[in-house]
Design an enzyme around this catalytic site. Structure first.
Site, PDB file in Angstrom:
ATOM      1  N   TYR A  60       0.862  -1.190   0.000  1.00  0.00           N
ATOM      2  CA  TYR A  60       0.000   0.000   0.000  1.00  0.00           C
ATOM      3  C   TYR A  60       0.889   1.228   0.000  1.00  0.00           C
ATOM      4  O   TYR A  60       1.791   1.338   0.829  1.00  0.00           O
ATOM      5  CB  TYR A  60      -0.921   0.026   1.228  1.00  0.00           C
ATOM      6  CG  TYR A  60      -2.351  -0.167   0.826  1.00  0.00           C
ATOM      7  CD1 TYR A  60      -2.959   0.713  -0.061  1.00  0.00           C
ATOM      8  CD2 TYR A  60      -3.093  -1.250   1.299  1.00  0.00           C
ATOM      9  CE1 TYR A  60      -4.262   0.521  -0.468  1.00  0.00           C
ATOM     10  CE2 TYR A  60      -4.399  -1.446   0.894  1.00  0.00           C
ATOM     11  CZ  TYR A  60      -4.989  -0.545   0.006  1.00  0.00           C
ATOM     12  OH  TYR A  60      -6.268  -0.738  -0.406  1.00  0.00           O
ATOM     13  N   GLU A  62      -0.430   4.758  -0.756  1.00  0.00           N
ATOM     14  CA  GLU A  62      -1.211   5.967  -1.082  1.00  0.00           C
ATOM     15  C   GLU A  62      -0.342   7.202  -0.878  1.00  0.00           C
ATOM     16  O   GLU A  62       0.385   7.300   0.121  1.00  0.00           O
ATOM     17  CB  GLU A  62      -2.463   6.033  -0.212  1.00  0.00           C
ATOM     18  CG  GLU A  62      -3.500   5.019  -0.663  1.00  0.00           C
ATOM     19  CD  GLU A  62      -4.738   5.002   0.214  1.00  0.00           C
ATOM     20  OE1 GLU A  62      -4.873   5.875   1.084  1.00  0.00           O
ATOM     21  OE2 GLU A  62      -5.561   4.095   0.023  1.00  0.00           O
ATOM     22  N   ASP A 206      -5.901  12.751 -25.706  1.00  0.00           N
ATOM     23  CA  ASP A 206      -5.901  11.355 -25.262  1.00  0.00           C
ATOM     24  C   ASP A 206      -5.094  10.594 -26.317  1.00  0.00           C
ATOM     25  O   ASP A 206      -5.589  10.289 -27.400  1.00  0.00           O
ATOM     26  CB  ASP A 206      -7.332  10.826 -25.170  1.00  0.00           C
ATOM     27  CG  ASP A 206      -7.375   9.382 -24.699  1.00  0.00           C
ATOM     28  OD1 ASP A 206      -6.353   8.678 -24.828  1.00  0.00           O
ATOM     29  OD2 ASP A 206      -8.432   8.944 -24.205  1.00  0.00           O
ATOM     30  N   THR A 232      -2.731   5.222 -22.395  1.00  0.00           N
ATOM     31  CA  THR A 232      -2.569   3.877 -21.842  1.00  0.00           C
ATOM     32  C   THR A 232      -1.129   3.448 -22.131  1.00  0.00           C
ATOM     33  O   THR A 232      -0.459   4.027 -22.991  1.00  0.00           O
ATOM     34  CB  THR A 232      -3.540   2.877 -22.496  1.00  0.00           C
ATOM     35  OG1 THR A 232      -3.456   3.019 -23.908  1.00  0.00           O
ATOM     36  CG2 THR A 232      -4.967   3.092 -22.046  1.00  0.00           C
ATOM     37  N   LYS A 235      -0.559  -0.311 -25.468  1.00  0.00           N
ATOM     38  CA  LYS A 235      -0.859  -0.439 -26.910  1.00  0.00           C
ATOM     39  C   LYS A 235       0.479  -0.481 -27.665  1.00  0.00           C
ATOM     40  O   LYS A 235       1.304  -1.332 -27.363  1.00  0.00           O
ATOM     41  CB  LYS A 235      -1.799   0.688 -27.326  1.00  0.00           C
ATOM     42  CG  LYS A 235      -3.163   0.600 -26.589  1.00  0.00           C
ATOM     43  CD  LYS A 235      -4.186   1.548 -27.149  1.00  0.00           C
ATOM     44  CE  LYS A 235      -5.567   1.326 -26.563  1.00  0.00           C
ATOM     45  NZ  LYS A 235      -5.808   2.016 -25.301  1.00  0.00           N
ATOM     46  N   ARG A 241      -0.648  -3.369 -18.826  1.00  0.00           N
ATOM     47  CA  ARG A 241      -2.004  -2.815 -18.997  1.00  0.00           C
ATOM     48  C   ARG A 241      -2.221  -1.758 -17.939  1.00  0.00           C
ATOM     49  O   ARG A 241      -2.410  -2.067 -16.762  1.00  0.00           O
ATOM     50  CB  ARG A 241      -3.020  -3.949 -18.860  1.00  0.00           C
ATOM     51  CG  ARG A 241      -4.480  -3.537 -18.889  1.00  0.00           C
ATOM     52  CD  ARG A 241      -5.347  -4.715 -19.225  1.00  0.00           C
ATOM     53  NE  ARG A 241      -4.960  -5.211 -20.538  1.00  0.00           N
ATOM     54  CZ  ARG A 241      -5.385  -4.701 -21.703  1.00  0.00           C
ATOM     55  NH1 ARG A 241      -6.228  -3.696 -21.712  1.00  0.00           N
ATOM     56  NH2 ARG A 241      -4.967  -5.200 -22.840  1.00  0.00           N
TER      57      ARG A 241
END
Ligand code: DSN
Length: 426
Positions: A60, A62, A206, A232, A235, A241
């Site tokens: 974790y 954060e 984008d 992303t 690709k 991913r």
């Protein structure tokens, strides 16, 4: 298994959970056994996959490096700092946030940073090649924001920049958004910037589909033009991913706050480490050469399909993908996808601009060259692939046992054996 690394132990998984182990090997067999032409997919390196399958998944973290809400973040801080610095260097950006879990999460954060619910965005329409998160009614983006859409010109089938300008002046959007999932041509970022400036809008790109080509310097970068660029990482870029955002320094604090704590909780540190590995890969001359070959292959594939009667919209492509109109061969997108699939060719049906069919039927297919280029294929193989697609689509059947499906599949098998995905160790 390495003494210093605990993960990716397939034998242990296989012994404990043979059902899931067989899914993993089944998927590897599927990748190795057929042609992958989905324009938004690629084959990540073993190095990227190793970082993904690591103990960093446990942590974790954060917050951001050096200012976390949990102890024990010294190692993951190093991974995230490397990913940030590598992304900034790769894209020449002032600021990078590498925490978005996906393209949709990255886009949520951009909305969160710049818009209040009810405010207006101007973006490309989905049926003309846009993205789901660019204001479609079924997505949060269309439910919570006022989305106005531009499309393509009927004759050129490329973005209608005059319409973008007209709609921008009419609707005065808070944000002007460029980018899409089925745009074969490069985008005129300078024109978009000028339109955004004219109406006082934030200019957001984008770049999910083409950011890999930008990383390899094979096409123009949107970064110098845009306020913010989301993308992303899986690709053409060929990473894990996931998603990321780069932006101008003046927007850095707003973007960081919008990613965490506004939209996300704990970042996925194993994926962030994998993004760092990927950004390092993308800075190599080999990767740059790969991106140039992706485009060269896409151009030949588009043209060759056209010669078989499967017309490329816009007349071809400048990027990694082409969109094809099947009306000339009297086949629907859904049938073309099923017939190709039966022959070992994975591609997707796609609406074409001004499509007379419903989206789940569609008059087109979209094909992309990221995977086959990763496998080492070149222009000659693209001509073969075009011939195989054309045969499957126009003479084949959705039944894998149909004679044409079998014949095409036999040729596909021969091709992928010569250019294997994830080659077996010698
Ligand atoms: N779903 C993605 C695609 O296939 O294009 C959009 O990012």
């Amino acid at each position: 298994m390495s003494d210093t690394f605990y993960g990716s132990d397939f034998d242990a998984l296989s012994a404990f959970d043979p059902e899931i182990a067989s899914v993993l090997t089944g998927e590897l067999d599927r990748l190795r056994g057929g042609l992958q032409l989905i324009a938004s997919e690629n084959l990540s390196s073993p190095e990227v996959l190793t970082a993904l399958g690591s103990t960093l998944s446990n942590k974790y973290a954060e917050g951001y490096p050096g200012r976390r809400y949990y102890g024990g973040c010294s190692e993951v801080d190093k991974a995230e700092s490397l990913a940030i610095e590598r992304a900034k260097a790769l894209f020449g950006a002032d600021h990078a946030n590498v925490q978005p879990h996906s393209g949709a999460s990255a886009n949520q954060a951009v909305y969160g940073a710049f818009l209040k619910p009810g405010e207006t965005i101007l973006a490309m329409s989905l049926p003309h090649g846009g993205h789901l998160t660019h204001g479609t009614k079924v997505s949060f983006s269309g439910k919570w924001f006022d989305a106005v859409h531009y499309g393509v010109d009927k004759d050129t089938e490329d973005i209608d920049y005059d319409e973008v300008e007209r709609l921008a002046k009419e609707h005065r959007p808070k944000v002007l958004l460029a980018g899409g999932s089925a745009i074969p041509r490069t985008i005129d970022f300078a024109r978009f910037r000028a339109i955004a400036d004219e109406v006082g809008a934030i200019f957001w790109v984008d770049a999910a589909h083409f950011i890999g080509l930008v990383a390899g310097q094979a096409i123009e970068s949107p970064v110098p033009h845009a306020d913010v660029v989301s993308f992303t990482t899986h690709k053409v870029l060929r990473g894990p991913r996931s998603g990321a955002i780069v932006c101008r320094e003046e927007h850095a604090a707003a973007i960081d706050k919008a990613v965490f704590p506004m939209m996300q909780g704990g970042p996925q540190m194993h994926t962030i480490a994998a993004k760092a590995v990927n950004f390092k890969e993308c800075a190599t001359p080999e990767y740059a050469a790969y991106t140039r070959q992706v485009i060269a292959n896409a151009k030949v594939l588009a043209q060759a399909l056209g010669e078989h009667g499967i017309r490329p919209t816009t007349g071809g492509t400048d990027t990694h993908l082409s969109l094809h109109d099947l009306q000339g061969v009297h086949v629907t997108g859904v049938d073309a996808e099923a017939r190709s699939d039966a022959a070992g060719i994975t591609l997707n049906k796609n609406a074409i601009p001004f499509d007379p069919q419903k989206p789940n039927i569609a008059s087109g297919i979209r094909v992309g060259t990221p995977c086959v280029t990763t496998q080492g294929m070149g222009e000659d193989e693209m001509r073969t692939i075009a011939r195989l697609i054309a045969r499957a689509v126009t003479e084949g059947d959705a039944d894998p046992q149909h004679a044409v499906s079998r014949e095409v599949r036999a040729e596909v098998t021969e091709l992928v054996q010569a250019f294997p995905a994830y080659p077996r160790p010698a």
